[in-house]
Each structure stands twice: as C-alpha cells, then as structure tokens.
Design a protein around this motif. Structure first.
Motif, PDB file in Angstrom:
ATOM      1  N   VAL A 254     -14.444   0.233   3.750  1.00 49.22           N
ATOM      2  CA  VAL A 254     -13.169  -0.484   3.623  1.00 49.22           C
ATOM      3  C   VAL A 254     -12.622  -0.347   2.204  1.00 49.22           C
ATOM      4  CG1 VAL A 254     -12.057  -2.748   3.746  1.00 49.22           C
ATOM      5  CG2 VAL A 254     -13.795  -2.122   5.429  1.00 49.22           C
ATOM      6  N   ARG A 255     -11.326  -0.072   2.115  1.00 53.67           N
ATOM      7  CA  ARG A 255     -10.673   0.046   0.802  1.00 53.67           C
ATOM      8  C   ARG A 255     -10.397  -1.355   0.261  1.00 53.67           C
ATOM      9  NH1 ARG A 255      -8.536   4.096   4.043  1.00 53.67           N
ATOM     10  NH2 ARG A 255      -8.878   6.205   3.238  1.00 53.67           N
ATOM     11  N   PHE A 259      -7.176  -4.297   0.443  1.00 50.81           N
ATOM     12  CA  PHE A 259      -7.360  -5.631   0.998  1.00 50.81           C
ATOM     13  C   PHE A 259      -6.972  -6.699  -0.013  1.00 50.81           C
ATOM     14  CE2 PHE A 259      -9.961  -9.414   1.843  1.00 50.81           C
ATOM     15  CZ  PHE A 259      -9.578  -9.689   3.157  1.00 50.81           C
ATOM     16  N   ASP A 260      -7.352  -6.488  -1.277  1.00 51.66           N
ATOM     17  CA  ASP A 260      -7.031  -7.458  -2.321  1.00 51.66           C
ATOM     18  C   ASP A 260      -5.528  -7.579  -2.546  1.00 51.66           C
ATOM     19  OD1 ASP A 260      -9.669  -8.082  -2.736  1.00 51.66           O
ATOM     20  OD2 ASP A 260      -9.947  -6.659  -4.377  1.00 51.66           O
ATOM     21  N   SER A 261      -4.821  -6.463  -2.386  1.00 51.11           N
ATOM     22  CA  SER A 261      -3.378  -6.483  -2.680  1.00 51.11           C
ATOM     23  C   SER A 261      -2.547  -7.029  -1.524  1.00 51.11           C
ATOM     24  CB  SER A 261      -2.886  -5.084  -3.058  1.00 51.11           C
ATOM     25  OG  SER A 261      -3.043  -4.191  -1.956  1.00 51.11           O
ATOM     26  N   ASP A 262      -2.828  -6.582  -0.287  1.00 47.81           N
ATOM     27  CA  ASP A 262      -1.979  -7.028   0.833  1.00 47.81           C
ATOM     28  C   ASP A 262      -2.766  -7.440   2.079  1.00 47.81           C
ATOM     29  OD1 ASP A 262      -2.851  -4.627   1.853  1.00 47.81           O
ATOM     30  OD2 ASP A 262      -0.911  -3.614   1.732  1.00 47.81           O
ATOM     31  N   ILE A 265      -6.892  -4.315   6.204  1.00 49.15           N
ATOM     32  CA  ILE A 265      -8.242  -3.770   6.351  1.00 49.15           C
ATOM     33  C   ILE A 265      -8.087  -2.321   6.774  1.00 49.15           C
ATOM     34  CG2 ILE A 265     -10.476  -4.018   7.513  1.00 49.15           C
ATOM     35  CD1 ILE A 265      -9.741  -6.980   7.976  1.00 49.15           C
ATOM     36  N   SER A 266      -8.149  -1.424   5.791  1.00 48.39           N
ATOM     37  CA  SER A 266      -7.910   0.005   6.003  1.00 48.39           C
ATOM     38  C   SER A 266      -9.194   0.763   5.702  1.00 48.39           C
ATOM     39  CB  SER A 266      -6.769   0.467   5.092  1.00 48.39           C
ATOM     40  OG  SER A 266      -6.609   1.856   5.159  1.00 48.39           O
ATOM     41  N   PHE A 267      -9.574   1.718   6.576  1.00 45.51           N
ATOM     42  CA  PHE A 267     -10.860   2.385   6.398  1.00 45.51           C
ATOM     43  C   PHE A 267     -10.980   3.656   7.247  1.00 45.51           C
ATOM     44  CE2 PHE A 267     -11.041  -0.657   9.795  1.00 45.51           C
ATOM     45  CZ  PHE A 267     -11.807  -0.078  10.794  1.00 45.51           C
ATOM     46  N   ILE A 268     -11.858   4.543   6.816  1.00 47.18           N
ATOM     47  CA  ILE A 268     -12.325   5.667   7.625  1.00 47.18           C
ATOM     48  C   ILE A 268     -13.687   5.245   8.159  1.00 47.18           C
ATOM     49  CG2 ILE A 268     -13.072   8.084   7.622  1.00 47.18           C
ATOM     50  CD1 ILE A 268     -11.078   8.561   5.343  1.00 47.18           C
TER      51      ILE A 268
END
Length: 436
Positions: A254-255, A259-262, A265-268
């Motif tokens: 998870v990037r 996550f901290d900014s907006d 939950i974005s990930f490969i």
C-alpha cells in the motif's frame, strides 16, 4: 534464534527444541550474522528460562550479564535472538515471527522434525531473510521462486537485486497470467468483549482485517474505497454510516503517502492470498450472543448449571458453529445434560462443559441444563472463577458497519476483472464472568 546488533541490525539466530518433560535440551540450528556475541552464550538461555519459570517471573526478555535473550515459543520450539546492545526489540520480535511465518509456508508445520529434515533449505532461507544483521527478503512467495524445497537455487535467483536499487515490486512477480481475472475480498471482524458478573460490559472493541485472494494477470493497480469517516470529511460527503478506524496497519504494497494525503488505499497486490490491512475500532459493542448462567454448588453433593443463550443480532443473520464454554469444578463427575438445541459435552481435561450449536438465528433463545456429582470429601484447593467464553462466526455481517464502497482494478492491457466481497464477524476474546 538470533542476535541483535544496533537499532536495525541482528546477529545470531538459533532454534532450540525443548520437549515438555525432557531436560536434555539442544540447539537445533544457529546462524551468526555479526559475530558480536559468543555462540556459547545460548547455553545459558534454557537454565535461565527455567529459573524464571520457577520464580514466576517469566518475561519475553531474559538477561545474563551483558547479553540479552529475546525469545518466542512456537509449538515445541524456542526461537531466540541474542544481543549485547540496546536493540530495537519490536524489530527483533517482528523478525522472529516472520521466520515462523516463512518456515510454516515452506514446511507446513514448524517443529523439530521439519527443521532436521530441511537443514539445507533452512540455512538458505536464513541467508536470504537477513544479511549481516539487516532484514532482507521476507516474503515467502518471492523466496519460493528461487529457494526450492530441494534446496537448489533456480537461475531466476541470480538476476534478483535488492528492491531499493531497482525500485521493483518485491512482493509480486512479473508475467503472471490468469484465464479469468478475479479478486476476492474478505472483511473479517473479531469482537473482544468482557462482561462482569453483574451483566455490565467492562471493555469491548473490534479488531478487523481485510484479506485478499488475488487472481489477476500482469501488474494491476488496485484502489479500494471504504466508508471511512475521515475520507468523507475530507471530501465533504457524510452520507450513510461511516466508521473511524484506529491502529491501521497496511501490507507493504500500500502506498502510505497516498493514504496519508487523501485516504486512498492504492496498491499493486501480491499474487494469491495476503492480508491487505488490519485495524481496530474502539467502540462500545453490544454482546452479539448474550449469556445468562446460574451455577449452584451443593457441598459434598452436586453442581447444577443453567445457561441461557440469546442472539442479540439481526433476525436475518445466523451465527454458525457457536460454542459456549462453561467452567465446572475440577472434582465434578457423572455429568448429565439437557439442551433445547445443539449438544453439550463434558471436557474433563479442561474442567468445562462445551455446548455446541451449529446454527443460531438472531433473536432466538436457547437453554442448556447440566447436572454434576461432587465427591463426598471436600476439595480443599482454592479454585479460581474462570469466565464463560463464547465462540461464533456470523457471515454476511459486520458489527462496525464497515463497507467496501468500491474496488477499482486498472491494468495496462485493459482487461475486465470481477471483485467479490464477503463480510464475516467472529468472536475474539469473548468472556462473561460468573458469580460462582
């Protein structure tokens, strides 16, 4: 099983076997990464452990002179890390538990026999897991690509270089292909509840995890949306039920900056099964299965137990494989049971009655009565008052109300993929104290 050096480094790793009743303990395997602690120091660990056990002062860190032993126990094995510096203890324990996880993935069961039968593979794994006291590749799926069960390295292993140099995705291989692209999402919540003898909830919280089974081709980018209250506050939307998640922990894919900014939950994702994230929700939880128990003890004669269980959840939901565990005196015998549903069984080695109900609909009440005989000679030993404990699982239901709002799957080839979501609520540490 190893030694720790500075804040982010370790030295030896050692596996010890200790049979429950045999005292001739031995070191099964050892790996010294830094050489700053004498290998003979490990011989002091088990006598020290036994001494602390006898004194009732057992703790996860034991010390002898300037050497400190940080240890965990798995099955009949002790994994021990030794250090003579002020090391980062949480890092050491994370590494020890990671060793257990990796070895279990390889050998199915981590025990003395599996170590002895796979010495070559174990040493290769220890060399890959850590280098000169610094953790390296700890993902078992990646390790299995170039460390085989036969202990031989494949050619692909020679081309691998550290992720920090290549900026590659260490947890996922390239070239993965599936005929049907799918991702299965399990939202699993465990309820921890402590109820006192008067029926008041003393403490409660929810511990959740989101697990994935990913069957996607290529290198897909996934975006997961939850009904997160912080996210809704950032975007100005506050429609429907939202949850406040605390102690959120993510898989390394998870990037975190995103996550901290907006709160995206974005990930490969890793291929296959993985835990994407875990969280805790600190809220007052109404016990989903309420237990009322009356335990009457007639001296030198008998014990009468009456237990009523009530489902305090929605009528359309059903709890599966419910187990109500009721403590009984250690000297009880001649059990007799009567239940309105399910089966009751006496488990003498644990001094309890286990009442099993395979299907427990919401809103229903069930009753169990038990009768035990007591010996005519009074047992003078003081016994504690263990609580009634409950185990259950309720599918298609989350007590917190957390929801997967969307799962976007983006891959450069543009294939269509299907996300599937399943919700499960289960018991965690679920205890109800009794008066007797």
């Amino acid at each position: 099983m190893g030694t720790a050096g500075g804040q982010g480094e370790y030295s030896p790793v050692r596996l010890l076997n200790r049979a429950p009743t045999v005292l001739n303990d031995k070191v099964l395997i050892c790996r010294n990464y830094k050489g700053d602690v004498d290998m003979a120091e490990i011989d002091r660990f088990l006598p020290l452990l036994m001494q602390h056990e006898e004194e009732g002062l057992l703790c996860p860190v034991l010390s002898h002179g300037k050497v400190h032993f940080m240890w965990i126990k798995h099955s009949n094995l002790y994994l021990v890390s030794t250090t003579n510096k002020n090391s980062n203890a949480s890092l050491v324990y994370s590494f020890l538990y990671k060793i257990v996880e990796v070895f279990t993935e390889y050998f199915k069961e981590l025990e003395e026999e599996s170590i002895q039968d796979n010495f070559v593979v174990v040493y290769e794994l220890l060399d890959e897991l850590m280098d000169f006291g610094f953790p390296q590749t700890t993902d078992s799926k990646i390790l299995q690509e170039y460390i085989t069960q036969e202990g031989a390295k494949l050619e692909v292993g020679k081309s691998k270089v550290p992720t920090t140099v290549t900026n590659a995705v260490s947890w996922r291989s390239e070239g993965i292909k599936y005929k049907k692209n799918e991702v299965f999402i399990d939202v699993i919540e465990s309820i921890n509840v402590l109820v006192n003898a008067n029926g008041s909830v003393m403490s409660s919280d929810i511990v959740g995890s989101i697990k994935l089974k990913t069957m996607l081709s290529g290198m897909p980018e996934l975006r997961l949306g939850l009904n997160d209250r912080v996210l809704f506050g950032l975007t100005g939307r506050d429609k429907g039920k939202t949850v406040v998640m605390e102690d959120v922990k993510f898989h390394q894919c998870v990037r975190l900056s995103r996550f901290d900014s907006d709160r995206t939950i974005s990930f490969i994702p890793p291929d296959g099964e993985s835990e994407l994230m875990s969280y805790r929700i600190n809220t007052h939880v109404k016990p989903l299965i309420w237990i009322e128990s009356v335990i009457e003890k007639f001296s030198h004669s008998r014990v009468e137990i009456m237990v009523k269980a009530k489902g305090q959840f929605k009528k359309q939901s059903v709890a599966n494989n419910v187990e109500v565990r009721v403590p009984v005196p250690s000297d009880a015998d001649s059990p007799k049971f009567k239940t309105s549903t399910g089966q009751a069984k006496y488990v003498p080695e644990k001094n309890m009655v286990v009442w099993t109900i395979k299907s427990f609909p919401g809103g229903k009440e069930f009753l169990m009565r038990a009768h035990f005989g007591l010996p005519s000679v009074e047992n003078n030993e003081l016994e504690g008052k263990p609580p009634v404990t409950v185990k259950f699982e309720i599918p298609y239901f989350t007590v917190s109300g957390i929801q997967v709002r969307y799962m976007k799957i983006i891959e450069k080839s543009g294939y269509q993929a299907l996300p599937w979501v399943r919700y499960i609520t289960q018991s965690g540490d679920y205890q109800l104290r009794t008066n007797v």
